[in-house]
Design a protein around this motif. Structure first.
Motif, PDB file in Angstrom:
ATOM      1  N   VAL A  69      46.566 -13.550  30.679  1.00 35.50           N
ATOM      2  CA  VAL A  69      45.297 -13.260  30.014  1.00 35.50           C
ATOM      3  C   VAL A  69      45.338 -11.853  29.418  1.00 35.50           C
ATOM      4  N   LEU A  70      45.838 -10.902  30.198  1.00 39.28           N
ATOM      5  CA  LEU A  70      45.940  -9.513  29.741  1.00 39.28           C
ATOM      6  C   LEU A  70      46.757  -9.436  28.456  1.00 39.28           C
ATOM      7  N   ASN A  71      47.782 -10.265  28.385  1.00 39.82           N
ATOM      8  CA  ASN A  71      48.631 -10.313  27.206  1.00 39.82           C
ATOM      9  C   ASN A  71      47.829 -10.681  25.959  1.00 39.82           C
ATOM     10  N   GLY A  72      46.753 -11.428  26.168  1.00 41.91           N
ATOM     11  CA  GLY A  72      45.971 -11.878  25.024  1.00 41.91           C
ATOM     12  C   GLY A  72      44.745 -11.022  24.752  1.00 41.91           C
ATOM     13  N   VAL A  73      44.501 -10.003  25.568  1.00 37.26           N
ATOM     14  CA  VAL A  73      43.327  -9.149  25.343  1.00 37.26           C
ATOM     15  C   VAL A  73      43.546  -8.323  24.073  1.00 37.26           C
ATOM     16  N   PRO A  74      42.556  -8.305  23.169  1.00 37.07           N
ATOM     17  CA  PRO A  74      42.712  -7.534  21.922  1.00 37.07           C
ATOM     18  C   PRO A  74      43.002  -6.072  22.244  1.00 37.07           C
ATOM     19  N   SER A  75      43.920  -5.477  21.476  1.00 37.52           N
ATOM     20  CA  SER A  75      44.380  -4.146  21.836  1.00 37.52           C
ATOM     21  C   SER A  75      43.270  -3.104  21.707  1.00 37.52           C
ATOM     22  N   ILE A  76      42.288  -3.384  20.854  1.00 38.65           N
ATOM     23  CA  ILE A  76      41.217  -2.393  20.733  1.00 38.65           C
ATOM     24  C   ILE A  76      40.382  -2.347  22.008  1.00 38.65           C
ATOM     25  N   VAL A  77      40.305  -3.488  22.684  1.00 36.59           N
ATOM     26  CA  VAL A  77      39.595  -3.527  23.959  1.00 36.59           C
ATOM     27  C   VAL A  77      40.343  -2.708  25.007  1.00 36.59           C
ATOM     28  N   VAL A  78      41.656  -2.822  24.965  1.00 37.40           N
ATOM     29  CA  VAL A  78      42.474  -2.019  25.886  1.00 37.40           C
ATOM     30  C   VAL A  78      42.243  -0.533  25.613  1.00 37.40           C
ATOM     31  N   GLY A  79      42.131  -0.185  24.312  1.00 39.52           N
ATOM     32  CA  GLY A  79      41.852   1.198  23.937  1.00 39.52           C
ATOM     33  C   GLY A  79      40.517   1.659  24.495  1.00 39.52           C
ATOM     34  N   LEU A  80      39.511   0.795  24.396  1.00 43.36           N
ATOM     35  CA  LEU A  80      38.190   1.130  24.935  1.00 43.36           C
ATOM     36  C   LEU A  80      38.259   1.364  26.437  1.00 43.36           C
ATOM     37  N   PHE A  81      39.072   0.526  27.088  1.00 41.17           N
ATOM     38  CA  PHE A  81      39.236   0.640  28.541  1.00 41.17           C
ATOM     39  C   PHE A  81      39.812   2.019  28.899  1.00 41.17           C
ATOM     40  N   ALA A  82      40.869   2.415  28.171  1.00 43.47           N
ATOM     41  CA  ALA A  82      41.476   3.722  28.451  1.00 43.47           C
ATOM     42  C   ALA A  82      40.488   4.838  28.115  1.00 43.47           C
ATOM     43  N   TYR A  83      39.664   4.624  27.094  1.00 42.51           N
ATOM     44  CA  TYR A  83      38.643   5.606  26.719  1.00 42.51           C
ATOM     45  C   TYR A  83      37.669   5.803  27.881  1.00 42.51           C
ATOM     46  N   ALA A  84      37.204   4.682  28.417  1.00 41.69           N
ATOM     47  CA  ALA A  84      36.241   4.766  29.517  1.00 41.69           C
ATOM     48  C   ALA A  84      36.893   5.333  30.770  1.00 41.69           C
ATOM     49  N   LEU A  85      38.153   4.983  30.991  1.00 40.36           N
ATOM     50  CA  LEU A  85      38.829   5.353  32.231  1.00 40.36           C
ATOM     51  C   LEU A  85      39.272   6.807  32.230  1.00 40.36           C
ATOM     52  N   ILE A  86      39.716   7.304  31.067  1.00 37.95           N
ATOM     53  CA  ILE A  86      40.339   8.630  31.057  1.00 37.95           C
ATOM     54  C   ILE A  86      39.629   9.613  30.133  1.00 37.95           C
ATOM     55  N   VAL A  87      39.361   9.178  28.909  1.00 41.10           N
ATOM     56  CA  VAL A  87      38.800  10.119  27.938  1.00 41.10           C
ATOM     57  C   VAL A  87      37.409  10.584  28.366  1.00 41.10           C
ATOM     58  N   LEU A  88      36.546   9.646  28.763  1.00 43.58           N
ATOM     59  CA  LEU A  88      35.183  10.026  29.132  1.00 43.58           C
ATOM     60  C   LEU A  88      35.145  10.967  30.338  1.00 43.58           C
ATOM     61  N   PRO A  89      35.804  10.620  31.453  1.00 43.05           N
ATOM     62  CA  PRO A  89      35.755  11.540  32.596  1.00 43.05           C
ATOM     63  C   PRO A  89      36.358  12.902  32.287  1.00 43.05           C
ATOM     64  N   MET A  90      37.430  12.945  31.464  1.00 46.03           N
ATOM     65  CA  MET A  90      38.077  14.222  31.191  1.00 46.03           C
ATOM     66  C   MET A  90      37.429  14.944  30.020  1.00 46.03           C
ATOM     67  N   LYS A  91      36.544  14.257  29.349  1.00 39.88           N
ATOM     68  CA  LYS A  91      35.826  14.802  28.196  1.00 39.88           C
ATOM     69  C   LYS A  91      36.758  15.310  27.105  1.00 39.88           C
ATOM     70  N   ARG A  92      37.899  14.650  26.945  1.00 41.05           N
ATOM     71  CA  ARG A  92      38.791  15.047  25.856  1.00 41.05           C
ATOM     72  C   ARG A  92      39.716  13.877  25.489  1.00 41.05           C
ATOM     73  N   PHE A  93      40.038  13.807  24.186  1.00 44.93           N
ATOM     74  CA  PHE A  93      41.079  12.873  23.753  1.00 44.93           C
ATOM     75  C   PHE A  93      42.415  13.432  24.194  1.00 44.93           C
ATOM     76  N   SER A  94      43.356  12.539  24.523  1.00 40.58           N
ATOM     77  CA  SER A  94      44.631  13.076  25.005  1.00 40.58           C
ATOM     78  C   SER A  94      45.782  12.107  24.783  1.00 40.58           C
ATOM     79  N   ALA A  95      46.994  12.656  24.709  1.00 32.97           N
ATOM     80  CA  ALA A  95      48.197  11.839  24.616  1.00 32.97           C
ATOM     81  C   ALA A  95      48.277  10.914  25.824  1.00 32.97           C
ATOM     82  N   LEU A  96      47.912  11.461  26.997  1.00 30.88           N
ATOM     83  CA  LEU A  96      47.977  10.692  28.230  1.00 30.88           C
ATOM     84  C   LEU A  96      47.148   9.413  28.144  1.00 30.88           C
TER      85      LEU A  96
END
Ligand SMILES: Nc1ncnc2c1ncn2[C@@H]1O[C@H](COP(=O)(O)OP(=O)(O)O)[C@@H](O)[C@H]1O
Ligand SMILES: [Mg+2]
Lengths: 280, 279
Positions: free
Chosen positions: A111-138
């Motif tokens: 199922v994960l293989n079929g998740v649209p990549s923009i959704v994965v991006g949103l997930f990383a945004y919520a998981l890392i960018v929001l708590p750290m309050k910055r965009f990052s390579a990580l």
């Protein structure tokens, strides 16, 4: 068995022609894309283009060095995270996974293989960018690694299953503990396949754009470490392509050519690697 | 059973006198493994062993014969607990190795003492000839290179393979011929220095010449370790073994000195089998 012989023959020829045409069409798509990008972009690719930073609109001689380096950084880190997780998960599924857990892991991976990549991006945004309050390579790397894991996992599982059970039995019968049999005998027997799977996963995420929009974000200068925004090839292509400037359009084509060649090279390396070596 | 069978008194056809048989009246060797009331089966299907009793004597060759599906492989795989590697397989009963309860031992330790050679040669595909033979030692943590090299040569010599491979020790093990691969697997098993070597139809995938070489080597190593060999080639059993076990449908029908089994079997079913009337 039914129908007129002549009509049957005609239908047969028609179907054959149709399938051949479609096969040809799908293969030629690759060459059309490659050719068009090369035609549009080749003239702008030069050593300076690859080694210089971008310049403001109006000035000439800008390059994409920061994007090339950023892409290598983001994709490399993604592989460092995604490949081990995928390989170990695949080992679990192939060597130990028989129960309910294995079934759900396998299902989740598909199922994960079929998740649209923009959704994965949103997930990383919520998981890392929001708590750290910055965009990052990580955060970009994490997003890409989430895309890589199911690909590596399933290909690792498949290649491990190709290792004959008699090999495992031979090692167990020597009094070798199970974990060592897996690590020292089974994994090496499948290593070429597993590496190929990992390379294909790398080439797959190298061109991903959507998951990087709100993670790696982009940068007109060199990235300053994993916790800062960084430029990547796909995002740079996107930004240049939607700009109103002719010079940027040319650079977008050239960057696309660079990206395409990189993906192609990784892909080719993976396939050459997997090709059975001539027996000596 | 065949009603057209000839006179029951007639000795088994085509069976040479048992070369490996113990001299009549020779003192019996001590028991190294014993099996009592062994029952075993698989998750699917019927029970494969219906209570087997057996004693295996030190430094002898014991052949296990019987029609396919009678439980020969299941029996010897219980002796080094390779049986339990198959998901859902079960076994119960009393199996002892030199007095120790095999079912209580750590299988990893047990398998170093009770080695196994399989039906199809299965050298490790990523390893050279040398590495294959050394694998049991190396994977179990041996680091002394001189000792490893010494043991590899010794094992290859015992497996009658040294002369053929001494110039290609670093070539892939899978590049050898089938018969050589099987002897490589024997060398690999010998390198761990087991007390007992189990062989499950080790020649069934080989041509007669390769088979003969393996039988020859068995006769050479049998005074150093105990061998249990499954075969459905009765001539082979007669040629290499001192003791023979005849099995049928998960039961041990008869067990005794090979010579006795082949010349004067006490059970009618054994006689029918070795005279080729069924199976
Ligand atoms: N992996 C397995 N799963 C289920 N049944 C099995 C398995 N292996 C063997 N059996 C069954 O157990 C019985 C004994 O098999 P086996 O010990 O392999 O016989 P043999 O070696 O004498 O040919 C047979 O009826 C066979 O079908
Ligand atoms: Mg068998």
């Amino acid at each position: 068995m039914s129908g007129h012989p002549a009509r049957r023959k005609r239908t047969n020829a028609l179907m054959l022609g149709l399938t051949a045409l479609c096969a040809l069409l799908s293969a030629s798509a690759l060459f059309a894309i490659l050719g068009y990008i090369a035609w549009k972009g080749a003239s702008a690719v030069s050593w300076a283009f690859l080694t210089r930073l971008p310049v403001p609109v109006g000035e000439t001689g800008g390059g994409i060095a920061n994007s090339v380096l950023g892409s290598l950084e983001v994709v490399g880190l993604a592989a460092l995270i995604g490949v081990p997780v995928g390989v170990l998960g695949g080992v679990y599924l192939a060597e130990y996974g028989r129960g309910r857990l294995a079934f759900w892991v396998r299902y989740a991976a598909d199922v994960l293989n079929g998740v649209p990549s923009i959704v994965v991006g949103l997930f990383a945004y919520a998981l890392i960018v929001l708590p750290m309050k910055r965009f990052s390579a990580l955060s970009g790397s994490v997003a890409l690694s989430v895309i890589m894991v199911p690909v590596v996992l399933r290909s690792t599982e498949d290649f491990l299953r190709l290792v004959p059970g008699t090999i495992r039995e031979a090692a167990l019968a020597l009094g070798v503990p199970r974990w060592k049999v897996t690590l020292r005998v089974v994994l090496p027997s499948a290593s070429r396949g597993i590496l190929t799977g990992a390379l294909l996963a790398v080439s797959r995420v190298a061109g991903e754009t959507a998951p990087l929009i709100f993670t790696a974000f982009g940068n007109t200068f060199w990235g300053r470490g994993l916790l800062e925004p960084v430029a990547t090839l796909p995002l740079t292509i996107y930004n240049y392509a939607i700009s109103p400037y002719d010079d940027w359009h040319r650079q977008a084509w050239a960057a696309a050519l660079v990206l395409m060649l990189f993906v192609l090279a990784v892909n080719l390396a993976a396939r050459l690697w997997l090709r059975p070596r001539a027996a000596n | 059973m065949n009603l057209l069978a000839m006179d029951a008194e007639q000795p088994a056809a085509n069976i040479p006198p048992p070369a490996g048989a113990a001299a009549p009246g020779a003192p019996r060797r001590p028991v190294v493994m014993s099996v009592r009331g062994l029952r075993a089966g698989y998750a699917a299907g019927a029970q494969a062993l219906q209570g087997v009793d057996l004693e295996i004597r030190e430094r002898t060759v014991t052949a296990i014969i019987g029609p396919s599906g009678c439980g020969k492989s299941t029996l010897i795989r219980c002796l080094n607990r390779m049986h339990e590697v198959i998901p859902g397989a079960w076994c119960e009963g009393d199996v002892r190795l030199g007095g120790r309860d095999v079912l209580q031992l750590d299988p990893v330790v047990l398998r170093r003492e009770v080695g196994m050679v399989f039906q199809r040669p299965n050298p490790f595909p990523t390893m050279s000839v040398f590495q294959n033979v050394a694998s049991g030692l190396v994977l179990n943590g041996e680091r002394d290179r001189a000792k490893i090299a010494e043991r590899v040569e010794e094992s290859l010599r015992r497996a009658a393979l040294w002369d053929e491979v001494k110039d290609k020790l670093d070539k892939p093990g899978t590049g050898l011929s089938g018969g050589q691969q099987q002897r490589l697997c024997i060398a690999r098993a010998l390198a761990v220095e087991p007390r007992v070597l189990l062989m499950d139809e080790p020649c069934s995938a080989l041509d007669p010449l390769a088979t003969a070489r393996i039988e020859e080597l068995l006769l050479q190593i049998k005074d150093q370790l105990t061998i249990v060999i499954v075969t459905h080639n009765m001539q082979q059993a007669a040629r290499v073994s001192e003791y023979t076990v005849f099995m049928l449908m998960g039961e041990l029908v008869e067990y005794g000195e090979t010579q006795a089994i082949f010349t004067q079997p006490s059970d009618k079913r054994t006689e029918d089998y070795i005279t080729g009337r069924f199976g």
